[in-house]
Scaffold this motif. Structure first.
Motif, PDB file in Angstrom:
ATOM      1  N   TRP A 742       0.828  -1.213   0.000  1.00  0.00           N
ATOM      2  CA  TRP A 742       0.000   0.000   0.000  1.00  0.00           C
ATOM      3  C   TRP A 742       0.858   1.258   0.000  1.00  0.00           C
ATOM      4  CZ3 TRP A 742      -5.309   0.982  -0.104  1.00  0.00           C
ATOM      5  CH2 TRP A 742      -6.134  -0.145  -0.168  1.00  0.00           C
ATOM      6  N   ALA A 743       1.899   1.273   0.825  1.00  0.00           N
ATOM      7  CA  ALA A 743       2.716   2.492   0.955  1.00  0.00           C
ATOM      8  C   ALA A 743       3.525   2.755  -0.313  1.00  0.00           C
ATOM      9  CB  ALA A 743       3.636   2.379   2.173  1.00  0.00           C
ATOM     10  N   ILE A 744       4.157   1.715  -0.875  1.00  0.00           N
ATOM     11  CA  ILE A 744       4.976   1.917  -2.067  1.00  0.00           C
ATOM     12  C   ILE A 744       4.108   2.207  -3.280  1.00  0.00           C
ATOM     13  CG2 ILE A 744       5.144  -0.454  -2.944  1.00  0.00           C
ATOM     14  CD1 ILE A 744       8.116   1.924  -2.465  1.00  0.00           C
ATOM     15  N   ALA A 745       2.911   1.605  -3.309  1.00  0.00           N
ATOM     16  CA  ALA A 745       1.976   1.887  -4.408  1.00  0.00           C
ATOM     17  C   ALA A 745       1.532   3.348  -4.360  1.00  0.00           C
ATOM     18  CB  ALA A 745       0.767   0.957  -4.320  1.00  0.00           C
ATOM     19  N   TYR A 747       3.186   5.845  -3.135  1.00  0.00           N
ATOM     20  CA  TYR A 747       4.336   6.657  -3.540  1.00  0.00           C
ATOM     21  C   TYR A 747       4.483   6.666  -5.068  1.00  0.00           C
ATOM     22  CZ  TYR A 747       9.178   8.399  -3.575  1.00  0.00           C
ATOM     23  OH  TYR A 747      10.317   9.138  -3.793  1.00  0.00           O
ATOM     24  N   GLY A 748       4.394   5.472  -5.657  1.00  0.00           N
ATOM     25  CA  GLY A 748       4.553   5.363  -7.109  1.00  0.00           C
ATOM     26  C   GLY A 748       3.438   6.068  -7.865  1.00  0.00           C
ATOM     27  N   ILE A 749       2.202   5.927  -7.403  1.00  0.00           N
ATOM     28  CA  ILE A 749       1.058   6.547  -8.087  1.00  0.00           C
ATOM     29  C   ILE A 749       1.152   8.064  -8.023  1.00  0.00           C
ATOM     30  CG2 ILE A 749      -1.451   6.874  -7.948  1.00  0.00           C
ATOM     31  CD1 ILE A 749      -1.630   3.925  -7.065  1.00  0.00           C
ATOM     32  N   VAL A 750       1.492   8.581  -6.842  1.00  0.00           N
ATOM     33  CA  VAL A 750       1.607  10.039  -6.692  1.00  0.00           C
ATOM     34  C   VAL A 750       2.711  10.582  -7.592  1.00  0.00           C
ATOM     35  CG1 VAL A 750       2.174  11.890  -5.076  1.00  0.00           C
ATOM     36  CG2 VAL A 750       0.647  10.056  -4.365  1.00  0.00           C
ATOM     37  N   LEU A 751       3.859   9.879  -7.679  1.00  0.00           N
ATOM     38  CA  LEU A 751       4.939  10.317  -8.562  1.00  0.00           C
ATOM     39  C   LEU A 751       4.498  10.286 -10.022  1.00  0.00           C
ATOM     40  CD1 LEU A 751       8.213   8.661  -7.146  1.00  0.00           C
ATOM     41  CD2 LEU A 751       7.668  11.103  -7.223  1.00  0.00           C
ATOM     42  N   SER A 752       3.768   9.220 -10.389  1.00  0.00           N
ATOM     43  CA  SER A 752       3.350   9.070 -11.792  1.00  0.00           C
ATOM     44  C   SER A 752       2.378  10.153 -12.220  1.00  0.00           C
ATOM     45  CB  SER A 752       2.728   7.687 -12.003  1.00  0.00           C
ATOM     46  OG  SER A 752       1.488   7.596 -11.307  1.00  0.00           O
ATOM     47  N   ARG A 753       1.715  10.799 -11.274  1.00  0.00           N
ATOM     48  CA  ARG A 753       0.757  11.858 -11.585  1.00  0.00           C
ATOM     49  C   ARG A 753       1.410  13.241 -11.581  1.00  0.00           C
ATOM     50  NH1 ARG A 753      -5.343  10.498  -9.768  1.00  0.00           N
ATOM     51  NH2 ARG A 753      -5.388   8.354 -10.561  1.00  0.00           N
ATOM     52  N   GLY A 754       2.734  13.246 -11.551  1.00  0.00           N
ATOM     53  CA  GLY A 754       3.448  14.502 -11.705  1.00  0.00           C
ATOM     54  C   GLY A 754       3.791  15.210 -10.417  1.00  0.00           C
ATOM     55  N   ALA A 755       3.540  14.605  -9.287  1.00  0.00           N
ATOM     56  CA  ALA A 755       3.873  15.249  -8.023  1.00  0.00           C
ATOM     57  C   ALA A 755       5.383  15.240  -7.813  1.00  0.00           C
ATOM     58  CB  ALA A 755       3.172  14.541  -6.874  1.00  0.00           C
ATOM     59  N   THR A 756       5.846  16.156  -6.985  1.00  0.00           N
ATOM     60  CA  THR A 756       7.278  16.201  -6.666  1.00  0.00           C
ATOM     61  C   THR A 756       7.630  15.057  -5.721  1.00  0.00           C
ATOM     62  OG1 THR A 756       6.963  17.610  -4.726  1.00  0.00           O
ATOM     63  CG2 THR A 756       7.246  18.708  -6.881  1.00  0.00           C
ATOM     64  N   ALA A 757       8.938  14.759  -5.663  1.00  0.00           N
ATOM     65  CA  ALA A 757       9.403  13.707  -4.743  1.00  0.00           C
ATOM     66  C   ALA A 757       9.069  14.062  -3.310  1.00  0.00           C
ATOM     67  CB  ALA A 757      10.907  13.519  -4.911  1.00  0.00           C
ATOM     68  N   GLU A 758       9.138  15.375  -2.972  1.00  0.00           N
ATOM     69  CA  GLU A 758       8.865  15.798  -1.601  1.00  0.00           C
ATOM     70  C   GLU A 758       7.402  15.535  -1.221  1.00  0.00           C
ATOM     71  OE1 GLU A 758      10.542  17.497  -3.780  1.00  0.00           O
ATOM     72  OE2 GLU A 758      12.546  17.561  -2.864  1.00  0.00           O
ATOM     73  N   ALA A 829      -6.316  16.655   1.276  1.00  0.00           N
ATOM     74  CA  ALA A 829      -6.902  15.522   0.549  1.00  0.00           C
ATOM     75  C   ALA A 829      -5.894  14.390   0.401  1.00  0.00           C
ATOM     76  CB  ALA A 829      -7.385  15.993  -0.823  1.00  0.00           C
ATOM     77  N   GLY A 830      -4.656  14.776   0.086  1.00  0.00           N
ATOM     78  CA  GLY A 830      -3.609  13.757  -0.035  1.00  0.00           C
ATOM     79  C   GLY A 830      -3.339  13.061   1.285  1.00  0.00           C
ATOM     80  N   LEU A 831      -3.304  13.840   2.391  1.00  0.00           N
ATOM     81  CA  LEU A 831      -3.059  13.247   3.702  1.00  0.00           C
ATOM     82  C   LEU A 831      -4.183  12.292   4.097  1.00  0.00           C
ATOM     83  CD1 LEU A 831      -1.602  16.267   5.717  1.00  0.00           C
ATOM     84  CD2 LEU A 831      -0.380  14.301   4.791  1.00  0.00           C
ATOM     85  N   LEU A 832      -5.421  12.666   3.775  1.00  0.00           N
ATOM     86  CA  LEU A 832      -6.545  11.759   4.069  1.00  0.00           C
ATOM     87  C   LEU A 832      -6.384  10.454   3.292  1.00  0.00           C
ATOM     88  CD1 LEU A 832      -9.585  14.220   4.141  1.00  0.00           C
ATOM     89  CD2 LEU A 832      -8.576  12.978   6.070  1.00  0.00           C
ATOM     90  N   LEU A 833      -5.945  10.566   2.035  1.00  0.00           N
ATOM     91  CA  LEU A 833      -5.697   9.372   1.230  1.00  0.00           C
ATOM     92  C   LEU A 833      -4.607   8.512   1.865  1.00  0.00           C
ATOM     93  CD1 LEU A 833      -6.193   7.760  -1.386  1.00  0.00           C
ATOM     94  CD2 LEU A 833      -4.424   9.185  -2.484  1.00  0.00           C
ATOM     95  N   ALA A 834      -3.557   9.165   2.398  1.00  0.00           N
ATOM     96  CA  ALA A 834      -2.466   8.431   3.055  1.00  0.00           C
ATOM     97  C   ALA A 834      -2.952   7.728   4.316  1.00  0.00           C
ATOM     98  CB  ALA A 834      -1.321   9.395   3.384  1.00  0.00           C
ATOM     99  N   VAL A 835      -3.806   8.410   5.079  1.00  0.00           N
ATOM    100  CA  VAL A 835      -4.353   7.800   6.293  1.00  0.00           C
ATOM    101  C   VAL A 835      -5.183   6.582   5.942  1.00  0.00           C
ATOM    102  CG1 VAL A 835      -5.965   8.145   8.208  1.00  0.00           C
ATOM    103  CG2 VAL A 835      -4.296   9.921   7.639  1.00  0.00           C
ATOM    104  N   VAL A 836      -6.038   6.712   4.909  1.00  0.00           N
ATOM    105  CA  VAL A 836      -6.869   5.582   4.465  1.00  0.00           C
ATOM    106  C   VAL A 836      -5.984   4.423   4.007  1.00  0.00           C
ATOM    107  CG1 VAL A 836      -8.520   4.806   2.712  1.00  0.00           C
ATOM    108  CG2 VAL A 836      -8.851   6.999   3.874  1.00  0.00           C
ATOM    109  N   ALA A 837      -4.930   4.752   3.259  1.00  0.00           N
ATOM    110  CA  ALA A 837      -4.026   3.698   2.776  1.00  0.00           C
ATOM    111  C   ALA A 837      -3.345   2.992   3.944  1.00  0.00           C
ATOM    112  CB  ALA A 837      -2.975   4.311   1.846  1.00  0.00           C
ATOM    113  N   GLY A 838      -2.905   3.761   4.956  1.00  0.00           N
ATOM    114  CA  GLY A 838      -2.252   3.158   6.119  1.00  0.00           C
ATOM    115  C   GLY A 838      -3.164   2.212   6.869  1.00  0.00           C
ATOM    116  N   ILE A 839      -4.418   2.637   7.080  1.00  0.00           N
ATOM    117  CA  ILE A 839      -5.367   1.780   7.797  1.00  0.00           C
ATOM    118  C   ILE A 839      -5.744   0.564   6.959  1.00  0.00           C
ATOM    119  CG2 ILE A 839      -7.700   1.692   8.759  1.00  0.00           C
ATOM    120  CD1 ILE A 839      -7.353   4.667   9.493  1.00  0.00           C
ATOM    121  N   ALA A 840      -5.977   0.797   5.654  1.00  0.00           N
ATOM    122  CA  ALA A 840      -6.393  -0.299   4.763  1.00  0.00           C
ATOM    123  C   ALA A 840      -5.324  -1.377   4.660  1.00  0.00           C
ATOM    124  CB  ALA A 840      -6.712   0.265   3.380  1.00  0.00           C
TER     125      ALA A 840
END
Length: 857
Positions: A742-745, A747-758, A829-840
């Motif tokens: 979940w965590a690496i996915a 990271y990869g999805i966010v990068l693929s959508r043009g987000a910065t590494a940070e 919105a991104g942080l909420l997605l991260a929280v959901v991913a962590g719990i899921a």
């Protein structure tokens, strides 16, 4: 204090005639001479703990990372890492110092005790507090706490093999003018030495050397090099640590090479390798094991059970058979005379409020029962007889304080009776009083068949009421030499004394708990079979069949092993029989816990998997042979220790599983970006942050967790069951892999959508921290769901959760910390997605519990 003491009779020690030191004098000498301790193994002081922490691999890796940042010119990050170093040292030192203090307290509690006379009264003090001039009261089974000169003794035999290597006990005498200081060994000496063992008799001795000045103190330095043997769990954990460390080093080397070849920056590659090393380093395993076993011993001590050997904590959850004494363990050990019988006459002792006198018919029986007992009794039966005599015979001619004890025939395996020979103040004959097992007294009296049958019928009637029955006899003797055996006296049967020792009220429910937990309870007693059977029935033991000591003697090993599978009551047994019972049970594949208190119980205690010595009435040698010491001699305390043993092992397994699970995503997220060509997710600062969650979680949260609801409703675990079995290992790896995916996915999805590494790093790290916290809650119980566990108190989990979320929020929203952690600006919105991913990432484990039919509470 002089050695000549006219009031002390060399053939009969009496501490009442000794004043001893005052507490003030003893304290002054303790200040001058120091504690009565010999040089031993090095104890971990605060300085030693700090030094050991500074050589830990995690500490060295943090320093190496800080040095690289200084070389790169990133002074801010280097400084932060150095501050993390200080915090890591502080938290580790605190935890280890806390553990060491617990171990120190347990060492003090389990150290031998000494009985001394101070200010005219007996005191039981720690052996380390004995000082020069103290008056020691030594009895059978005591470990001598210091070198001392014998002022008075009776039948004193001492095992000095610890100093001489000779296993045969040596006899002792009292001190005479002109005696010189001698070396250990040899008969008829007036000295006893620290560390030796009293195997027979009693004595009063004045201490003349303690600690390093004692005989054993001069060789004490040799003990400093002795290393404590590792426990099975420590061996398992060490193997796991070595395996993971080797795998981590291999991956680190691979990462550095791949990074250097693909990106051309070997210094950054080295930094990435250090990060991966920190992520994979299994440093928590040995720390957690030490903490759990030390604090586990402390928790068990709060239930009045002291741990003398740490492996016992590991073994408690595997016990399948519990062999216990009846007297004082199942019963209250507060005896009182219930009934006395002489001939056809029977007298039921009334309540103390009844002032009616004792019929004259029974006076002689009670008189000789007292003469066959100690003048200052320790045994509860003898105390009960003395109390009855004071009630009915005080002021009569039947109490003989002016008579002199001149000879004693002790209890033996061949003759279960004691005889005292007295010189009376009138007449030329000696008076002999004997008491013991009714059948032994009948044998001494040479009863005919009819009289023996009548006596047996009376004994059976009394023992069927759960009473302990003693026979009493008397004889007269006018010879010039003592007979070698008691049989040579012409004894006359006087009657029977039956004593009641009520069952402890909590015993039946405790035995029911043992049965529910798959633990068989076996009662061993020296009592008459009828008494044993009645008490066993009241206690709730499975008492269909019974075996006596004489039947054990008639069995070979194979026959005993076969019969012992269905027998839970053993009557008329002596310590030698206990050893046979323990060995037979072990040969049948049972994991045996056994209680004992006497000198002769030591072999059986040592032979059992878990030896449990009685702390109240037990001898020093029994305590030293045992793994656990029962302070209150109460059966329910043993059951509580078993429950805690199961809890400790379960929680240790959960902590280890959590550690393994959380290291999988941390290591994976440090490694995979290099192979995928992505920007790095983790740097040393991120790993250090995660350690602040992982370390206290595994050593505090799980250690404090309550036991599972079925802890005492399931069979004992196999003794050879590994801590990391295939099932537990697979479950941990699945948990960790789920979080990693979940965590690496993310990271990869966010990068693929043009987000910065940070930005991607901030979301992936947030998902990992949330998953980490969720893993802690999920692993609190493998039986209850996460939501059910929320109702179980555990303050530590909330402190760690709150602290982790607070620091995560600061790292995400505080500009300077955000820059340090290389995070982008937080997007809600991104942080909420991260929280959901962590719990899921952990939710599947909760579904798994439900599918296995686990209830919510």
């Amino acid at each position: 204090m002089t050695l000549e003491k006219e009031m002390l009779k060399p053939d009969r020690p009496d501490w009442h005639d000794v004043e001893g030191l005052t507490d003030t004098e003893a304290a002054a000498r303790l200040r001058i001479d120091g504690y009565n301790e010999i040089p031993g193994a090095r104890r971990r002081t605060l300085t030693v703990i700090v030094r050991d922490v500074m050589t830990e691999p995690m500490f060295i890796l943090l320093l190496a990372a800080a040095a690289i940042y200084f070389l790169l010119g990133d002074n801010a990050e280097a400084s932060i890492l150095l501050s993390f170093v200080i915090v890591v040292i502080g938290s580790t030192v605190y935890q280890e110092h806390r553990t060491e203090r617990v171990l120190e307290a347990l060492r003090d509690m389990t150290s031998p005790r000494a009985l001394v006379v101070r200010g005219g009264g007996q005191q039981r003090i720690p052996g380390r507090e004995v000082v020069r001039g103290d008056m020691l009261v030594l009895v059978e089974g005591d470990r001598v706490p210091a070198d001392a000169v014998i002022l008075a003794q009776r039948n004193l035999q001492v095992d000095e093999s610890l100093l001489t290597g000779e296993s045969v006990p040596v006899g002792k005498r009292h001190w005479l003018d002109g005696d010189l200081r001698l070396q250990p060994g040899g008969e008829d000496q007036p000295y006893v030495y620290s560390g030796t063992l009293v195997v027979q008799g009693t004595a009063i001795a004045e201490v003349n050397a303690t600690g390093p000045k004692s005989t054993i103190g001069t060789i004490g330095k040799s003990l400093q090099g002795i290393e404590t043997e590792k426990t099975p769990l420590q061996l398992q954990t060490g193997k796991m640590v070595r395996l993971l460390a080797a795998l981590g080093l291999l991956l680190c080397a691979l990462l550095i090479v791949v990074y250097g070849l693909t990106r051309g920056d070997w210094l950054d590659g080295l930094l990435a390798g250090i990060t991966l090393a920190m992520a994979t380093l299994p440093e928590e395993f040995p720390v957690v094991l030490t903490v759990f076993l030390a604090l586990g011993a402390w928790r068990i001590s709060r239930r009045r059970v002291l741990t003398r050997r740490v492996p016992a904590i590991e073994t408690l959850g595997s016990a399948t058979v519990l062999c216990v004494d009846k007297t004082g363990t199942l019963t209250q050990n507060s005896m009182n005379v219930h009934t006395i019988v002489t001939g056809e006459a029977l007298f039921r002792v009334p309540d103390v409020t009844d002032t009616a006198p004792l019929p004259e018919t029974f006076h002689e029986l009670l008189e000789f029962g007292i003469l066959a007992s100690e003048a200052d009794p320790f045994d509860p039966m003898e105390k009960a007889m003395h109390a009855l005599a004071q009630r009915y015979l005080s002021g009569t001619e039947h109490l003989h304080d002016d008579w002199e004890l001149v000879y004693e025939y002790p209890l033996s395996a061949e003759m279960h009776a004691i005889s005292h020979v007295w010189r009376s103040t009138h007449g030329d004959e000696y008076v002999v009083a004997s008491k013991g097992a009714p059948e032994s007294i009948a044998d001494l009296c040479h009863l005919d068949a009819a009289s023996s049958a009548q006596l047996a019928q009376q004994v059976e009637a009394l023992s069927s009421q759960g009473l302990r029955v003693l026979g009493v006899a008397d004889a007269r003797y006018s010879g010039k030499e003592w007979p070698s055996i008691q049989h040579d006296f012409a004894f006359r049967l006087l009657g029977l004394i039956a004593l009641a020792d009520p069952l402890r009220p909590a015993v039946p429910s405790a035995i029911a708990r043992c049965h529910a937990a798959g633990i068989r309870v076996v009662m061993m007693t020296g009592d008459y079979p009828g008494t044993a059977h009645t008490i066993a029935r009241e206690a709730g033991l499975r008492a269909d069949t019974l075996m006596t000591g004489s039947e054990i003697d008639g069995c070979d090993e194979a026959e005993l092993a076969a019969r012992i599978r269905t027998i839970n009551i053993f009557a008329r047994v002596v310590p030698e029989h206990k050893l046979k019972i323990v060995n037979a049970l072990k040969a049948d594949g049972e994991v045996v816990a056994m209680t004992g208190d006497g000198v002769n119980d030591a072999p059986a205690l040592k032979a059992s998997h878990i030896g449990i010595a009685m702390g109240g009435r037990g001898t020093d040698v029994a305590r030293e042979a045992a793994s656990l010491v029962l302070l209150d001699d109460d059966f329910t305390s043993i059951v509580e220790a078993i429950r805690l043993g199961r809890r400790i092992y379960d929680n240790l397994r959960k902590a280890m599983a959590y550690i393994l699970a959380i290291h999988v995503p941390i290591a994976g997220m440090a490694l995979l970006p290099v192979f995928f060509g992505w920007p790095l997710i983790f740097f040393p600062v991120h790993i250090a942050f995660l350690q602040f969650i992982i370390d206290p979680a595994c050593s505090v949260v799980f250690e404090a967790e309550r036991e599972e609801t079925d802890a005492m409703l399931r069979p004992p675990r196999p003794l050879d069951e590994p801590l990391f079995g295939v099932w537990n290992l697979g479950l941990s790896l699945l948990q960790g892999t789920g979080v990693l995916i979940w965590a690496i996915a993310l990271y990869g999805i966010v990068l693929s959508r043009g987000a910065t590494a940070e930005d991607a790093r901030a979301l992936a790290f947030t998902a990992l921290v949330i998953a980490n916290i969720t893993l802690i809650f999920a692993n609190r119980s493998w039986k209850r769901t996460l939501f059910a566990s929320l109702h179980i108190p555990n303050r530590a989990v909330w402190w760690i959760t709150g602290g982790a979320l607070l620091f995560l929020a600061l790292a995400l929203f505080e500009p300077q910390l955000r820059q340090l952690f290389r995070f982008g600006e937080a997007d809600i919105a991104g942080l909420l997605l991260a929280v959901v991913a962590g719990i899921a990432s952990v939710a599947w484990f909760e579904l798994f519990k439900l599918l296995r039919g686990i209830r919510f509470s």
